[in-house]
Design an enzyme around this catalytic site. Structure first.
Site, short mmCIF file in Angstrom:
data_model
loop_
_atom_site.label_atom_id
_atom_site.label_comp_id
_atom_site.label_asym_id
_atom_site.label_seq_id
_atom_site.Cartn_x
_atom_site.Cartn_y
_atom_site.Cartn_z
CB ILE A 463 -0.98 -0.02 1.20
CG1 ILE A 463 -1.88 -1.27 1.11
CG2 ILE A 463 -1.85 1.22 1.23
CD1 ILE A 463 -2.62 -1.42 -0.20
CB CYS A 675 -8.03 1.16 4.98
SG CYS A 675 -7.26 2.68 5.56
CG HIS A 726 -3.95 -1.62 11.88
ND1 HIS A 726 -4.55 -1.71 10.65
CD2 HIS A 726 -3.60 -0.32 12.04
CE1 HIS A 726 -4.58 -0.51 10.10
NE2 HIS A 726 -4.01 0.35 10.92
#
Length: 791
Positions: A463, A675, A726
């Site tokens: 990304i 996102c 994450h």
């Protein structure tokens, strides 16, 4: 202009719906990350948390608030706190009775590995070492209404049960009382809690859990009452949404049930007008109602009409979402008729929790005096409340000097020559009607792009960002304080860029990125190079967990004085024969993740930013960059919470994106990234952005978000994220392969890309390399399967 003195003398109480958590120097962030690395114990972390709560309560007390607010603090997320309080941790984590609460909390937030050795070590569920194996992914994370704060999404099944299962809230109440404070506790209301969660079982309606949930809320409220808590703020922000009839009709019986054993309840709404729910909110069996008079000033008189005189009216008159100083004359003009009309008690507060603004201006030593005089952070907003309360409750003559000074600051801002630029206005006025359209439709562009790029089926990419290592941060800090000159800083960053490019080549990734080593933040980096933006030193705001952002301040017209990314991207592309993406942040994200000027429509500011980004896109193309990614993760969060406002917002927001992207030739491929939002209800507008490729977060939802793109038959190419960045957890190849196979059932295989959910800035290199190696291997396996099926 000054008004005649307001003569209705009565005490006006002030309070806040919530307060920033991180501390003046992000103490909570560093304590969390120390604990996750295994460098400090749970007791160390809790001690830091207790100290921060104590400091923040004292700030509230010193500002003269009628209560300190307890229950808004969270080590990761307040919704996660409620999941534990209400005893509904997802069964899929299979927590044992011996598993400590804090370990369970971070396991839900960050995921867990299958390695049992992590269960009770100091390393904990957030260990920095790569966590391989199946394990359990973290709870899904999404935006808190239309903010840039992310909450952890509760998971509900038919078998979900509730119970009072955490002492955290009650311990915090006890802490505040021991310190001598009068406490107002805060809870997320039961209907909003259920609404914000997700049903994880086909055909199951989470609304049916309300009858089970309410008795647990009753127990929580009864315990707070037994602790001597007089008032509980119970947040029901979904009253500002377009609710289905069963949810609307459930409010009255639910609150009659809660009122039986509760302390006095202050029902809090914010972020959106009440509209058709106004009368309902006023008539619920609660002792008071808080309304957002910043987002819905037009409703104040109606609320004052409908709210019975025996109820408290709490007016959110100071903006809890932005950092501009309150126009006190305008606020008083808004309050006077309400104070005259509502005969009951009047409270003043920020419009919403102050979680969304920085802590205080005191540490901002480098802001110039003029700009600083226009601003108010959380601490200053409490002072504004005190001033307004005195003026409306006792008389403006008592604070005339402060009102005069505030009036002068407002006038100076309006007249400042740094705010308006004639060249920017002229450029927008001269824009051609087709400036927001590409030269050719997508199918024609795709042919030109495929001929130029020659990518394989299921091309792999990332990304944008790669790990921001301590070495990178140290070099940047040294450069900023003047200890490292520009030439040596450039050499250090180029070395990091070269490392990122070589690592991607070694992993076999098809489309590379330069890794963004030189960037501190995807918004701040660009704002620092655009006219019309200003920056703070310590204006940090929590985004999720320990992740903080320092939003720019857009104070004036926006323009790009010079290229921002071209030299870094050109250098990176010179290192490889593979295509390498130019990475930019889109106009709506730059808008949404900044503190935006409030003296002109947001649409006008967005268009100014769009033209500045367009200049950068065109310069990247001229430098030979074949793929340019314009990230727009904030597009969805800008939607008005009421659907009636969606169409005009989406029209100017998608137009701004297209302006930024439409200056290039057909063979240049435009990507965008989104996102941690729900997209399915705006898919026509996402398609109207006309990006050649969109990458989206889908792994935490098990590709659930992708289904809508498939049902809609999204016309362009799409990269669904195959793993969650994450969490330090590294999913196995089989897990990523299964997600890709799911994606291939929904989207034509020729349209699919393979990528992580988001950028890798917050991860370490070991887990990054391991996860990307698995991702590339998964893509190769699915390619091989497809080739075997077609041979």
């Amino acid at each position: 202009m000054p008004q005649a003195p307001h003569t209705t003398a009565r005490p006006v109480l002030t309070h806040t719906l919530g307060f920033p958590r991180m501390g003046a120097r992000r103490a909570l962030k560093f304590a969390l990350e120390s604990h996750w690395r295994g460098d400090s114990t749970a007791a160390d972390l809790q001690a830091t948390a207790a100290e921060l709560r104590q400091q923040h309560w004292q700030i509230q007390a010193d500002a003269g608030l009628g209560f300190v607010t307890v229950g808004d603090f969270a080590l990761y997320d307040h919704v996660a706190n409620h999941i534990q309080l209400l005893g509904c941790e997802p069964a899929r984590f299979a927590f044992g009775t011996e598993t400590p609460e804090l370990h369970r909390y971070f396991a839900m937030a960050r995921g867990v590995s299958a390695t049992a050795a992590h269960a009770h070590t100091g390393c904990g569920p957030g260990c920095h070492a790569p966590q391989h194996g199946s394990g359990q992914p973290a709870l899904e994370m999404t935006k808190w209404f239309d903010t840039n704060y992310h909450y952890l999404v509760p998971e509900f099944h038919a078998a979900t049960r509730f119970s009072v299962a955490s002492e955290r809230l009650f311990d915090e109440v006890r802490q505040a009382q021991t310190l001598g404070h009068k406490v107002k506790a805060v809870l997320l209301g039961p209907l909003s809690f259920l609404w914000l969660g997700k049903s994880k079982e086909a055909g199951f309606d989470r609304f049916t859990l309300l009858d089970q949930l309410l008795p647990v809320y009753e127990s929580v409220l009864a315990r707070l009452k037994a602790q001597g808590v007089e008032w509980v703020q119970i947040d029901e922000p979904i009253l500002g949404l377009d609710l289905p009839a069963p949810w609307r009709h459930a409010f009255e019986p639910a609150y009659w049930q809660l009122a039986r054993s509760a302390p006095k309840l202050l029902l809090a709404t914010y972020f959106s007008p009440l509209q058709d729910n106004l009368r309902l909110a006023c008539q619920l069996p609660v002792a008071g109602l808080h309304v957002d008079a910043v987002r819905a000033p037009q409703e104040l008189v109606g609320v004052a009409d409908w709210l019975p005189a025996h109820k408290v009216l709490s007016v959110g008159v100071v903006d809890g979402r932005n950092i501009w100083r309150t126009d006190l004359d305008a606020a008083l003009a808004r309050l006077r008729p309400v104070a005259d009309k509502h005969q009951g008690a009047l409270w003043l507060a920020p419009s919403c929790s102050l979680l969304h603004v920085p802590l205080g201006l005191q540490a901002e030593e480098q802001l110039d005096a003029e700009l600083r005089s226009w601003l108010a952070f959380a601490v200053e907003k409490l002072d504004e409340l005190a001033l307004l309360a005195t003026a409306i409750g006792q008389g403006e003559h008592l604070v005339e000097g402060a009102l005069r000074e505030a009036r002068a600051a407002q006038a100076a801002r309006r007249a400042s020559p740094r705010v308006h630029r004639a060249t920017v206005a002229a450029r927008l006025a001269a824009a051609a009607p087709g400036a927001d359209q590409r030269n050719s439709p997508f199918l024609q562009r795709r042919q030109a792009q495929r001929a130029r790029l020659r990518l394989p089926l299921l091309p792999t990419t990332t990304i944008g960002s790669f790990p921001q290592t301590p070495e990178i941060r140290t070099a940047r800090a040294a450069f900023k304080r003047g200890a490292l000159d520009a030439a040596h800083y450039r050499q250090r960053m180029q070395a990091e860029i070269q490392l990122a490019v070589r690592q991607q080549e070694a992993l076999g990734i098809d489309v590379l990125v330069h890794g963004e080593a030189e960037r501190n933040d995807m918004v701040e980096y660009f704002g620092e190079q655009l006219d019309g933006f200003a920056f703070t030193q310590h204006g940090w705001v929590q985004s999720y967990g320990s992740r903080c952002v320092k939003p720019p301040i857009i104070y004036g017209d926006v323009a790009r004085p010079a290229p921002m990314t071209v030299a870094w991207t050109q250098f990176a592309q010179s290192l490889t024969d593979k295509p390498l993406k130019g990475m930019l942040t889109g106009p709506i994200t730059l808008l949404q993740w900044s503190f935006v000027r409030d003296d002109q429509p947001r649409s006008q500011t967005a268009e100014q930013i769009a033209w500045a980004i367009r200049d950068e896109v065109c310069d990247l193309e001229a430098a030979g960059i074949a793929i340019i990614q314009i990230d727009e993760p904030a597009l969805r969060e800008g939607l008005p919470l009421r659907k009636g406002g969606w169409k005009p917002y989406l029209a100017w927001a998608t137009r701004a994106f297209r302006i930024s992207a439409s200056g290039v030739q057909d063979a240049t491929q435009i990507h965008t990234h989104m996102c941690y939002s729900e997209f399915n209800d705006i898919l026509p507008e996402i398609a109207a952005m006309d990006a050649d490729v969109i990458t989206i977060e889908t792994s935490r939802s098990d590709m659930e978000l992708l289904q809508g793109f498939g049902d809609f038959q999204y016309p362009n190419e799409i990269g669904p994220g195959v793993y969650d960045i994450h969490s330090p957890r590294v999913p196995g190849v089989d897990e990523m392969t299964a997600l890709l196979q799911k994606a291939a059932q929904v989207v034509p295989i020729a349209h699919l890309w393979v990528n992580p959910d988001c950028g890798l800035k917050t991860r370490g290199w070991p887990e990054t390399e391991a996860a990307l190696a698995h991702m590339v291997q998964a893509a190769h396996m699915v390619r091989a399967q497809l080739e075997a099926e077609t041979s």
